[in-house]
Design a protein around this motif. Structure first.
Motif, short mmCIF file in Angstrom:
data_model
loop_
_atom_site.label_atom_id
_atom_site.label_comp_id
_atom_site.label_asym_id
_atom_site.label_seq_id
_atom_site.Cartn_x
_atom_site.Cartn_y
_atom_site.Cartn_z
N LEU A 34 -8.39 3.51 -8.19
CA LEU A 34 -8.00 2.11 -8.35
C LEU A 34 -6.52 2.01 -8.71
O LEU A 34 -5.78 1.18 -8.14
N ALA A 35 -6.06 2.84 -9.62
CA ALA A 35 -4.65 2.80 -10.02
C ALA A 35 -3.72 3.12 -8.85
O ALA A 35 -2.65 2.54 -8.71
N ALA A 36 -4.15 4.04 -7.99
CA ALA A 36 -3.31 4.46 -6.87
C ALA A 36 -3.07 3.35 -5.86
O ALA A 36 -2.02 3.30 -5.22
N ASN A 74 -13.75 -5.76 3.55
CA ASN A 74 -13.85 -4.32 3.70
C ASN A 74 -12.87 -3.67 2.73
O ASN A 74 -11.67 -3.93 2.79
N CYS A 75 -13.37 -2.84 1.85
CA CYS A 75 -12.50 -2.13 0.92
C CYS A 75 -13.26 -0.93 0.38
O CYS A 75 -14.38 -1.08 -0.12
N SER A 76 -12.66 0.25 0.46
CA SER A 76 -13.33 1.47 -0.01
C SER A 76 -12.99 1.83 -1.44
O SER A 76 -13.48 2.82 -1.96
N VAL A 77 -12.15 1.02 -2.09
CA VAL A 77 -11.73 1.30 -3.47
C VAL A 77 -12.51 0.39 -4.43
O VAL A 77 -12.31 -0.83 -4.44
N PRO A 78 -13.40 0.93 -5.25
CA PRO A 78 -14.19 0.11 -6.16
C PRO A 78 -13.31 -0.70 -7.11
O PRO A 78 -12.38 -0.16 -7.73
N GLY A 79 -13.59 -2.00 -7.20
CA GLY A 79 -12.89 -2.85 -8.13
C GLY A 79 -11.57 -3.40 -7.65
O GLY A 79 -10.99 -4.29 -8.31
N SER A 126 -0.87 11.53 -8.11
CA SER A 126 -0.12 11.11 -9.30
C SER A 126 -1.05 10.46 -10.33
O SER A 126 -0.94 10.74 -11.54
N ALA A 127 -1.97 9.61 -9.85
CA ALA A 127 -2.90 8.95 -10.77
C ALA A 127 -3.86 9.95 -11.40
O ALA A 127 -4.23 9.81 -12.57
N LEU A 128 -4.27 10.95 -10.65
CA LEU A 128 -5.13 12.00 -11.22
C LEU A 128 -4.38 12.81 -12.27
O LEU A 128 -4.92 13.09 -13.35
N ALA A 129 -3.15 13.18 -11.96
CA ALA A 129 -2.35 13.96 -12.91
C ALA A 129 -2.12 13.19 -14.20
O ALA A 129 -2.15 13.77 -15.30
N ASP A 130 -1.93 11.87 -14.08
CA ASP A 130 -1.76 11.03 -15.27
C ASP A 130 -2.99 11.08 -16.17
O ASP A 130 -2.89 10.79 -17.37
N ARG A 152 0.83 -1.19 0.00
CA ARG A 152 0.00 0.00 0.00
C ARG A 152 0.88 1.25 0.00
O ARG A 152 1.95 1.25 0.61
N PRO A 153 0.47 2.31 -0.67
CA PRO A 153 1.28 3.53 -0.68
C PRO A 153 1.39 4.13 0.71
O PRO A 153 0.41 4.19 1.47
N GLY A 154 2.60 4.56 1.06
CA GLY A 154 2.80 5.18 2.36
C GLY A 154 2.11 6.52 2.49
O GLY A 154 1.70 6.92 3.58
N GLU A 155 1.97 7.23 1.37
CA GLU A 155 1.27 8.51 1.33
C GLU A 155 0.16 8.40 0.30
O GLU A 155 0.35 8.73 -0.88
#
Length: 220
Positions: A83-85, A114-119, A26-30, A16-19
């Motif tokens: 999802l990418a993040a 339990n997961c808040s990220v769809p997919g 980063s995924a949004l900017a992409d 999992r990403p630390g931040e």
């Protein structure tokens, strides 16, 4: 009998990403989204109230956080970026195959996570080639473990009564909720899936749990 498994920390180990706000940025900017300069603060803020036990979808949180800074993004872009993040490296935990095989010999098998990220759960299972009869996630169903509703929904997905459900997990605070629905919970802080496979094969599914520190701040 039917068996359900928690996903993260039970069947698989993931990076999992630390931040997380940085990974989402980063995924949004992409995807061509102009991320505000104070994105970390916006990400950390609450932008909507949810009833106790309800899931807070992370892609919705991302859209609301951006909107609070005057940035509009469509649902699909927010979903893809989120999802990418969080789609990091994933590994099967030792004994996962044996536990699933033993569970299938008892009846149908599900993942209840339990997961808040769809997919994310579905993609994770596909990446490590773990196949189950049903996947029930809090982000799709709307309620998080330990609420009994998500365990009842899991039993429904497997076409058994809740009393016939045995749930395997790593956190007594969440996975232990199967007992509230009338089922059985096999919970260990660091699940020994090979031993659990033996117990399932022997029909030894009396509930037990061990204390664990949980995943504070995790999205799953």
């Amino acid at each position: 009998m039917a068996v359900s498994f928690d996903c993260f920390g039970t069947l698989v180990t993931v990076d999992r990403p630390g931040e997380p706000w940085a990974a989402v940025a980063s995924a949004l900017a992409d995807r061509g989204v102009a991320v505000p300069d104070d994105w970390e603060a916006a990400y950390r803020q609450s932008h909507r109230e949810y009833d106790p036990g309800r899931e807070a979808p992370l892609d919705e949180h991302v859209r609301l956080a951006l909107a609070s800074r005057g940035v509009d993004v469509d649902r699909e872009t927010a979903r893809e970026a989120t999802l990418a993040a969080f789609d990091g490296a994933v590994r099967r935990r030792p004994g996962a195959d044996a536990a699933l095989t033993a569970a299938r010999e008892r009846g149908p098998v599900a993942v209840c996570s339990n997961c808040s990220v769809p997919g994310l759960v579905e993609r994770t299972l596909a990446r490590v080639d773990l196949d189950v009869d049903a996947v029930v996630t809090s982000v799709d169903f709307g309620w998080r473990k330990p609420h009994e509703r998500i365990f009842r929904a899991t039993a429904d997905a497997l076409d058994v009564p809740p009393t016939a459900l045995c749930h395997v997990g790593d956190d007594p605070r969440t996975d232990g909720g199967a007992e509230r629905a009338g089922g059985t919970a096999l919970v260990e802080a660091d699940p020994d899936l090979a031993r659990i496979a033996d117990r399932l094969g022997d029909g030894d599914v009396a509930g037990e749990s061990e204390e664990t520190g949980g995943w504070e701040g995790s999205t799953c």
